[in-house]
Write a protein that holds these residues in place. Structure first.
Motif, PDB file in Angstrom:
ATOM      1  N   GLN A 120       0.124   7.380  12.235  1.00 17.73           N
ATOM      2  CA  GLN A 120       1.272   6.486  12.331  1.00 17.73           C
ATOM      3  C   GLN A 120       2.022   6.716  13.623  1.00 17.73           C
ATOM      4  O   GLN A 120       2.460   5.795  14.281  1.00 17.73           O
ATOM      5  CB  GLN A 120       2.204   6.702  11.142  1.00 17.73           C
ATOM      6  CG  GLN A 120       1.840   5.841   9.970  1.00 17.73           C
ATOM      7  CD  GLN A 120       2.879   5.892   8.886  1.00 17.73           C
ATOM      8  OE1 GLN A 120       3.845   6.613   8.988  1.00 17.73           O
ATOM      9  NE2 GLN A 120       2.663   5.101   7.869  1.00 17.73           N
ATOM     10  N   ARG A 158     -10.478  -5.991   9.727  1.00 16.92           N
ATOM     11  CA  ARG A 158      -9.532  -5.784   8.621  1.00 16.92           C
ATOM     12  C   ARG A 158      -9.849  -6.712   7.462  1.00 16.92           C
ATOM     13  O   ARG A 158      -9.835  -6.323   6.303  1.00 16.92           O
ATOM     14  CB  ARG A 158      -8.109  -6.004   9.131  1.00 16.92           C
ATOM     15  CG  ARG A 158      -7.039  -5.529   8.146  1.00 16.92           C
ATOM     16  CD  ARG A 158      -5.731  -6.273   8.283  1.00 16.92           C
ATOM     17  NE  ARG A 158      -5.867  -7.675   7.929  1.00 16.92           N
ATOM     18  CZ  ARG A 158      -5.433  -8.685   8.673  1.00 16.92           C
ATOM     19  NH1 ARG A 158      -4.813  -8.461   9.809  1.00 16.92           N
ATOM     20  NH2 ARG A 158      -5.607  -9.940   8.283  1.00 16.92           N
ATOM     21  N   MET A 198       0.267   5.151  16.425  1.00 17.46           N
ATOM     22  CA  MET A 198       0.226   3.698  16.329  1.00 17.46           C
ATOM     23  C   MET A 198       1.499   3.046  16.838  1.00 17.46           C
ATOM     24  O   MET A 198       1.477   1.944  17.354  1.00 17.46           O
ATOM     25  CB  MET A 198       0.005   3.240  14.879  1.00 17.46           C
ATOM     26  CG  MET A 198      -1.348   3.582  14.321  1.00 17.46           C
ATOM     27  SD  MET A 198      -2.697   3.131  15.407  1.00 17.46           S
ATOM     28  CE  MET A 198      -4.005   4.031  14.681  1.00 17.46           C
ATOM     29  N   SER A 199       2.638   3.709  16.623  1.00 16.82           N
ATOM     30  CA  SER A 199       3.917   3.067  16.970  1.00 16.82           C
ATOM     31  C   SER A 199       4.294   3.356  18.409  1.00 16.82           C
ATOM     32  O   SER A 199       3.828   2.819  19.321  1.00 16.82           O
ATOM     33  CB  SER A 199       5.033   3.613  16.122  1.00 16.82           C
ATOM     34  OG  SER A 199       5.159   5.007  16.389  1.00 16.82           O
ATOM     35  N   SER A 224      -3.477  -0.819  11.264  1.00 17.63           N
ATOM     36  CA  SER A 224      -2.575  -0.041  12.126  1.00 17.63           C
ATOM     37  C   SER A 224      -2.756  -0.425  13.584  1.00 17.63           C
ATOM     38  O   SER A 224      -1.783  -0.580  14.329  1.00 17.63           O
ATOM     39  CB  SER A 224      -2.843   1.455  11.969  1.00 17.63           C
ATOM     40  OG  SER A 224      -2.699   1.844  10.632  1.00 17.63           O
ATOM     41  N   HIS A 225      -4.013  -0.575  14.012  1.00 17.44           N
ATOM     42  CA  HIS A 225      -4.279  -0.961  15.403  1.00 17.44           C
ATOM     43  C   HIS A 225      -3.696  -2.338  15.718  1.00 17.44           C
ATOM     44  O   HIS A 225      -3.111  -2.557  16.781  1.00 17.44           O
ATOM     45  CB  HIS A 225      -5.777  -0.962  15.689  1.00 17.44           C
ATOM     46  CG  HIS A 225      -6.319   0.377  16.033  1.00 17.44           C
ATOM     47  ND1 HIS A 225      -5.838   1.121  17.085  1.00 17.44           N
ATOM     48  CD2 HIS A 225      -7.301   1.111  15.457  1.00 17.44           C
ATOM     49  CE1 HIS A 225      -6.506   2.269  17.141  1.00 17.44           C
ATOM     50  NE2 HIS A 225      -7.396   2.286  16.170  1.00 17.44           N
ATOM     51  N   ASN A 268       0.673  -6.661   9.087  1.00 17.72           N
ATOM     52  CA  ASN A 268      -0.294  -5.579   9.226  1.00 17.72           C
ATOM     53  C   ASN A 268       0.309  -4.220   8.904  1.00 17.72           C
ATOM     54  O   ASN A 268      -0.384  -3.334   8.400  1.00 17.72           O
ATOM     55  CB  ASN A 268      -0.919  -5.596  10.619  1.00 17.72           C
ATOM     56  CG  ASN A 268      -2.020  -6.630  10.704  1.00 17.72           C
ATOM     57  OD1 ASN A 268      -3.157  -6.359  10.288  1.00 17.72           O
ATOM     58  ND2 ASN A 268      -1.704  -7.810  11.185  1.00 17.72           N
ATOM     59  N   VAL A 269       1.601  -4.068   9.214  1.00 16.50           N
ATOM     60  CA  VAL A 269       2.267  -2.821   8.829  1.00 16.50           C
ATOM     61  C   VAL A 269       2.237  -2.690   7.306  1.00 16.50           C
ATOM     62  O   VAL A 269       1.984  -1.615   6.761  1.00 16.50           O
ATOM     63  CB  VAL A 269       3.717  -2.784   9.356  1.00 16.50           C
ATOM     64  CG1 VAL A 269       4.506  -1.690   8.659  1.00 16.50           C
ATOM     65  CG2 VAL A 269       3.744  -2.576  10.857  1.00 16.50           C
ATOM     66  N   ALA A 305      -1.325  -1.787   6.189  1.00 18.19           N
ATOM     67  CA  ALA A 305      -1.602  -0.380   6.491  1.00 18.19           C
ATOM     68  C   ALA A 305      -0.880   0.530   5.507  1.00 18.19           C
ATOM     69  O   ALA A 305      -1.451   1.512   5.021  1.00 18.19           O
ATOM     70  CB  ALA A 305      -1.190  -0.058   7.925  1.00 18.19           C
ATOM     71  N   TYR A 343      -6.970   0.635   6.679  1.00 13.50           N
ATOM     72  CA  TYR A 343      -5.806   1.342   7.208  1.00 13.50           C
ATOM     73  C   TYR A 343      -5.843   1.378   8.735  1.00 13.50           C
ATOM     74  O   TYR A 343      -4.862   1.053   9.417  1.00 13.50           O
ATOM     75  CB  TYR A 343      -5.756   2.771   6.661  1.00 13.50           C
ATOM     76  CG  TYR A 343      -4.650   3.588   7.279  1.00 13.50           C
ATOM     77  CD1 TYR A 343      -4.898   4.503   8.283  1.00 13.50           C
ATOM     78  CD2 TYR A 343      -3.326   3.391   6.871  1.00 13.50           C
ATOM     79  CE1 TYR A 343      -3.872   5.218   8.873  1.00 13.50           C
ATOM     80  CE2 TYR A 343      -2.298   4.099   7.452  1.00 13.50           C
ATOM     81  CZ  TYR A 343      -2.574   5.014   8.449  1.00 13.50           C
ATOM     82  OH  TYR A 343      -1.558   5.717   9.039  1.00 13.50           O
ATOM     83  N   ALA A 382      -0.028  -2.272  16.053  1.00 11.59           N
ATOM     84  CA  ALA A 382       0.427  -1.587  17.268  1.00 11.59           C
ATOM     85  C   ALA A 382       0.168  -2.398  18.522  1.00 11.59           C
ATOM     86  O   ALA A 382       0.634  -2.051  19.604  1.00 11.59           O
ATOM     87  CB  ALA A 382      -0.275  -0.238  17.377  1.00 11.59           C
TER      88      ALA A 382
END
Lengths: 288, 232
Positions: A284, A203, A287-288, A228-229, A244-245, A248, A224, A232
């Motif tokens: 998304q 990142r 990811m969640s 996202s990873h 990080n959210v 992203a 992105y 999560a």
């Protein structure tokens, strides 16, 4: 196209190291056949350029005639010998090519061009481990050769040796800190290696690539996906997750914006804009 | 039979056409490759002769029965073995497929080294992923050595999933309708210069105004396809 324009084009392609061989053959052949007398000393470098392009296009007739002119003008030249070697390579006569390169190296052990051709032969023959070994040896002597470092990183990536590929890219980033492509490639390698630490590193390097060139789409998508990873991951603190959210979300909005601007007025691009929107949404959810 | 370490079993026995006896309907799994899919794969490999290229094979037919590969999406010509862009491309194609009633039914790859058309670990990995969603997925390797004008044999080697590994598919279960016509269409694309219209996902990322679904090129190819044969 007049002579000046043709010469300028060939010069531009030479300087920028383009490998648009069909065009070079097109323009160069005409220049050589019709206007050779008006080219002055430029003609020799044009012969060289056209010869190499001709090899790319399987035009051995053209390559041969260029080579003959160069041999006549520069009978003892190592540079011309190397071209003869390249022609043998194009004909897949690798043993003969190697003999030629070895004779150059006997005369001049520091001739980097001949060494690189030998490594290219190993690559062409699919002998990746040997190519890697030879390239490593080469780089011990010629540690500043950027082209060689990049070639080595590509070889390691093909062999799935991501740690060593990363090392090569680190060398390249150190000597070329403003090159966004190296940062972005480094991010991709780190992402591929996987694991929380590598994803965070990925990142950071994607972000760096974007700082250097905010239109690098690979870096944007990379940012992105890696952010996202990380968000999560169950191993991160609430703060890291929140940050990080945010990263992203920022990347997603930049991506959407870029696609909207690109799609303006183009009917067929509506598919990709929609696909990107849905993709961002679907990622998304996972990811969640 | 011999195995290489990529887990692929290669049959070395010669088989005469009329003598192959299917053991089960699954073994007779036919695969049909459309002109559109073939042409774009060929163009993709030709556009990047020095690189390994890959892409996805799509079908607009319902699942079950023979696999009809009706289209393909050219993906990458750089760094095939790096994860992020591959993942991105797979997700985007997946979404596009659900919007256009198509399914991903296979994967193709052409190796940079034309003399070696065996599947790489990367090819096997992606094919495996596709197999998870599609149980008659195919892995198609383009044979660079057979890509020359006048070659009478399709430059294609196909693999299917059998007994937990990717096995060479019986050539006679692979249907290329109107092979002569397909070749002629590909030649026409080259002589008209339309082969340069092909966009792969990598090129799209370099310039996102370029359309990786290749609508324009698709239209040109379908124009060339004989109107008498709507299924090619």
């Amino acid at each position: 196209m007049n002579i000046e324009k043709m010469r300028d084009k060939l010069r531009k392609w030479r300087e920028e190291n383009f490998r648009n061989s069909e065009q070079i053959v097109d323009v160069g052949e005409e220049l050589i056949n019709e206007h050779a007398s008006k080219l002055g000393d430029d003609i020799w470098i044009i012969y060289e350029q056209v010869m190499i392009a001709a090899l790319d296009c399987s035009r051995d007739d053209l390559a041969w005639s260029c080579l003959q002119e160069l041999k006549r003008q520069f009978p003892d030249s190592h540079r011309v010998k190397r071209l003869a070697g390249m022609r043998l390579e194009a004909l897949e006569r690798y043993e003969d090519a190697n003999k030629l390169y070895d004779s150059i190296l006997q005369d001049d052990p520091t001739n980097t061009a001949a060494r690189k051709r030998k490594i290219s032969i190993l690559r062409a023959q699919g002998k990746s481990s040997e190519a890697i070994r030879e390239l490593n040896e080469y780089l011990e002597q010629f540690v500043g050769d950027q082209e060689a470092w990049h070639e080595l990183s590509e070889l390691y990536i093909n062999e799935h040796d991501y740690a060593k590929a990363a090392f090569c890219l680190e060398e390249l980033m150190m000597t070329n800190p403003h090159n966004h492509l190296y940062c972005e490639q480094y991010g991709e390698v780190k992402y591929t290696q996987g694991g929380l630490e590598n994803l965070e590193l990925a990142r950071k390097y994607f972000a760096q690539a974007l700082k250097l060139n905010n239109r690098n789409m690979r870096a944007l998508f990379g940012l992105y996906m890696s952010a996202s990873h990380v968000a999560a991951s169950p191993k991160v603190s609430a703060k890291v997750k929140k940050d990080n959210v945010k990263y992203a979300a920022w990347a997603a909005s930049q991506i959407s914006r870029a696609y909207q601007m690109a799609g303006r007025g183009k009917k067929e691009n509506k598919c990709s804009v929609k696909a990107v929107e849905e993709m961002l949404e679907s990622m998304q959810i996972t990811m969640s | 039979m011999h195995e290489d370490d990529s887990g692929v079993t290669k049959k070395r026995t010669l088989q005469l056409p009329s003598m192959s006896v299917p053991l089960s309907s699954h073994e007779m799994g036919e695969v049909e490759l459309s002109c559109l899919a073939y042409a774009k794969m060929y163009l993709h490999a030709s556009q990047f002769p020095r690189c390994s290229v890959n892409g996805l094979l799509l079908s607009s037919s319902a699942a079950g029965g023979a696999v009809c590969i009706t289209d393909c999406v050219p993906l990458l010509h750089t760094h095939l073995s790096l994860a992020p862009i591959t993942q991105l491309a797979l997700t985007q194609v997946d979404v596009w497929c659900s919007q256009t009633q198509q399914r991903i039914v296979g994967y193709y790859q052409a190796n940079a080294c034309a003399s070696d058309s065996s599947p790489t670990p990367c090819a096997l990995k992606i094919a495996e992923k596709i197999f998870e969603q599609c149980n008659n997925a195919v892995l198609l390797m383009i044979d660079g050595e057979k890509m020359f004008p006048g070659c009478r044999v399709p430059p294609i080697v196909m693999y299917e999933r059998k007994d937990a590994r990717w096995a060479l598919k019986d050539k006679h279960t692979i249907m290329l309708r109107q092979w002569e016509e397909t070749c002629s269409i590909v030649n026409q694309l080259f002589s008209s210069g339309d082969q340069a219209l092909l966009v792969d996902f990598d090129s799209h990322l370099d310039d996102i105004t370029k359309d990786w679904t290749n609508q324009k090129l698709n239209a040109k190819i379908m124009e060339l396809v004989s109107p008498a044969n709507g299924n090619v």
